[in-house]
Motif scaffolding. Structure first.
Motif, mmCIF file in Angstrom:
data_model
loop_
_atom_site.group_PDB
_atom_site.id
_atom_site.type_symbol
_atom_site.label_atom_id
_atom_site.label_comp_id
_atom_site.label_asym_id
_atom_site.label_seq_id
_atom_site.Cartn_x
_atom_site.Cartn_y
_atom_site.Cartn_z
ATOM 1 N N ALA A 166 -39.924 8.355 -18.017
ATOM 2 C CA ALA A 166 -39.147 7.056 -17.949
ATOM 3 C C ALA A 166 -39.436 6.173 -18.900
ATOM 4 C CB ALA A 166 -39.610 6.202 -17.107
ATOM 5 N N GLY A 167 -40.213 6.531 -19.901
ATOM 6 C CA GLY A 167 -40.161 5.301 -21.518
ATOM 7 C C GLY A 167 -39.296 6.320 -22.432
ATOM 8 N N HIS A 168 -39.280 7.674 -22.192
ATOM 9 C CA HIS A 168 -38.377 8.197 -23.257
ATOM 10 C C HIS A 168 -36.698 7.371 -22.760
ATOM 11 C CE1 HIS A 168 -41.405 10.118 -24.503
ATOM 12 N NE2 HIS A 168 -41.538 11.634 -23.613
ATOM 13 N N GLY A 169 -36.652 7.121 -22.043
ATOM 14 C CA GLY A 169 -35.184 7.421 -20.827
ATOM 15 C C GLY A 169 -35.542 5.759 -21.586
ATOM 16 N N ALA A 170 -35.907 4.393 -21.226
ATOM 17 C CA ALA A 170 -35.720 3.021 -21.748
ATOM 18 C C ALA A 170 -35.604 3.521 -23.045
ATOM 19 C CB ALA A 170 -36.759 2.218 -20.991
ATOM 20 N N GLN A 171 -36.311 3.843 -24.050
ATOM 21 C CA GLN A 171 -36.409 3.805 -25.354
ATOM 22 C C GLN A 171 -34.698 4.348 -26.193
ATOM 23 O OE1 GLN A 171 -39.419 5.552 -27.523
ATOM 24 N NE2 GLN A 171 -38.326 4.899 -29.620
ATOM 25 N N LEU A 172 -34.105 6.001 -25.218
ATOM 26 C CA LEU A 172 -33.248 6.211 -25.474
ATOM 27 C C LEU A 172 -31.603 5.235 -25.036
ATOM 28 C CD1 LEU A 172 -33.069 10.201 -24.706
ATOM 29 C CD2 LEU A 172 -33.326 8.861 -26.832
ATOM 30 N N ALA A 173 -32.341 4.729 -24.133
ATOM 31 C CA ALA A 173 -30.748 3.068 -23.857
ATOM 32 C C ALA A 173 -30.852 2.626 -24.941
ATOM 33 C CB ALA A 173 -30.873 3.242 -22.657
ATOM 34 N N TRP A 174 -31.880 1.591 -25.005
ATOM 35 C CA TRP A 174 -31.747 0.947 -26.173
ATOM 36 C C TRP A 174 -31.412 1.198 -27.449
ATOM 37 C CZ3 TRP A 174 -33.765 -4.390 -26.224
ATOM 38 C CH2 TRP A 174 -33.810 -4.934 -28.065
ATOM 39 N N TRP A 175 -32.217 2.464 -27.837
ATOM 40 C CA TRP A 175 -31.387 2.713 -29.147
ATOM 41 C C TRP A 175 -29.408 2.789 -29.232
ATOM 42 C CZ3 TRP A 175 -34.342 7.425 -30.556
ATOM 43 C CH2 TRP A 175 -35.855 7.393 -30.921
ATOM 44 N N GLU A 176 -28.834 3.065 -27.614
ATOM 45 C CA GLU A 176 -27.549 3.289 -27.505
ATOM 46 C C GLU A 176 -27.006 1.848 -27.643
ATOM 47 O OE1 GLU A 176 -25.624 5.319 -28.161
ATOM 48 O OE2 GLU A 176 -26.814 7.389 -27.515
ATOM 49 N N ASP A 235 -26.934 -4.402 -30.866
ATOM 50 C CA ASP A 235 -27.738 -5.708 -30.806
ATOM 51 C C ASP A 235 -27.439 -7.026 -29.534
ATOM 52 O OD1 ASP A 235 -28.328 -4.361 -33.163
ATOM 53 O OD2 ASP A 235 -27.737 -5.991 -34.039
ATOM 54 N N ALA A 236 -26.124 -7.084 -29.494
ATOM 55 C CA ALA A 236 -25.679 -8.157 -28.525
ATOM 56 C C ALA A 236 -26.613 -7.886 -26.978
ATOM 57 C CB ALA A 236 -24.626 -9.109 -28.279
ATOM 58 N N ASP A 237 -26.194 -6.681 -26.913
ATOM 59 C CA ASP A 237 -26.947 -6.208 -25.424
ATOM 60 C C ASP A 237 -28.285 -6.048 -25.473
ATOM 61 O OD1 ASP A 237 -23.925 -5.889 -23.952
ATOM 62 O OD2 ASP A 237 -23.976 -3.898 -25.556
ATOM 63 N N ARG A 238 -29.145 -5.391 -26.313
ATOM 64 C CA ARG A 238 -30.586 -5.618 -26.523
ATOM 65 C C ARG A 238 -31.084 -6.799 -26.030
ATOM 66 N NH1 ARG A 238 -31.491 -2.510 -31.901
ATOM 67 N NH2 ARG A 238 -30.765 0.001 -31.010
ATOM 68 N N THR A 239 -30.104 -7.309 -27.086
ATOM 69 C CA THR A 239 -31.086 -9.613 -26.677
ATOM 70 C C THR A 239 -30.910 -9.686 -25.691
ATOM 71 O OG1 THR A 239 -30.411 -9.592 -29.038
ATOM 72 C CG2 THR A 239 -31.070 -11.711 -27.177
ATOM 73 N N ALA A 240 -29.735 -9.137 -24.622
ATOM 74 C CA ALA A 240 -29.567 -9.798 -23.644
ATOM 75 C C ALA A 240 -29.950 -9.591 -22.029
ATOM 76 C CB ALA A 240 -28.121 -9.779 -23.329
#
Length: 251
Positions: free
Chosen positions: A171-181, A184-189
């Motif tokens: 699950a951590g791997h999946g969250a990290q791949l989503a974060w990378w994709e 910047d605006a979506d990460r901040t939100a």
């Protein structure tokens, strides 16, 4: 509980992608996660998976992991190689010793997970190295509620059995791949909202659709528990849906 699998962070959006260095040849680091598993009150399995995924995101976004922060070099070295994660368990005095080490504790409804800056494969702090990596599994007292379709969901492969520790790392791997994709605006939100997410297991027909949808997919390296190349998680973030991204992530 343990996971020594590898997610090969090759997503094109990764800020740490290094074209000239093979991930297998780079020095290997691991992100340690410790789950608090008290005998008298173990956490629910799904809550533990969700809390572990949020812990990875909190570490990735923490100011100490960015720029010139005190953990930034370790984070870069870890992400330039393969993004190994290992989940260990602690209780009582073990948990208190783990809490005394530099890291971040993330709490869920019933789960507590502490994430630490990456360490070399053979360079674990003594109080973490002595923790158990197997022998405890977790269950859900009640079936999880349906996921909010407007929120990020980490979909677990319904046809692959995994221990709780293995699934937490996946699950951590999946969250990290989503974060990378994400932009910047979506990460901040996502960060400002407290990293809401759900971990769920779809029906087999839906799983097959998800793996062909272009969303980030974790593929296991096959070091523990399951066959190499097995798809384990699809990272379904609303901002990544219907973007036609190629399915190239491996783990």
């Amino acid at each position: 509980m343990t996971d020594d699998t590898v997610a090969d962070g090759t997503a094109q959006g990764s800020p740490f992608r290094v074209e000239s260095v093979s991930r297998d040849e780079a020095p290997q680091f691991v992100l340690p996660l410790v789950a608090r598993i008290e005998r008298s009150a173990p956490p629910a399995r799904t809550d533990a998976l969700e809390t572990a995924a949020r812990a990875v995101l909190v570490m990735l976004s923490d100011e100490r992991s960015l720029g010139d922060g005190q953990w930034a070099r370790a984070m870069r070295d870890w992400q330039d190689a393969r993004i190994r994660k290992v989940v260990r368990r602690a209780r009582g005095a073990e948990w208190r010793r783990a809490e005394a080490l530099p890291g971040i504790t993330v709490t869920g409804k019933s789960a507590e997970v502490r994430v630490f800056p990456p360490v070399p494969l053979d360079g674990w702090p003594k109080d973490l190295a002595r923790l158990q990596v197997s022998g405890t599994d977790l269950d859900d007292p009640e079936p999880p509620m349906d996921a909010d379709p407007a929120a990020p969901v980490l979909w677990m492969n319904p046809e692959v059995a995994m221990s709780a520790g293995k699934a937490m790392a996946q699950a951590g791997h999946g969250a990290q791949l989503a974060w990378w994709e994400l932009s910047d605006a979506d990460r901040t939100a996502w960060r400002d909202a407290g990293f809401p997410l759900a971990v769920r297991t779809p029906a087999p027909d839906r799983w097959r659709h998800l793996t062909a949808s272009g969303l980030p997919v974790v593929r296991d390296a096959g070091f523990t528990e399951i066959a190499p190349g097995s798809c384990t998680v699809v990272a379904d973030h609303p901002a990544l849906r219907d973007l036609g991204r190629p399915q190239t992530e491996r783990g």
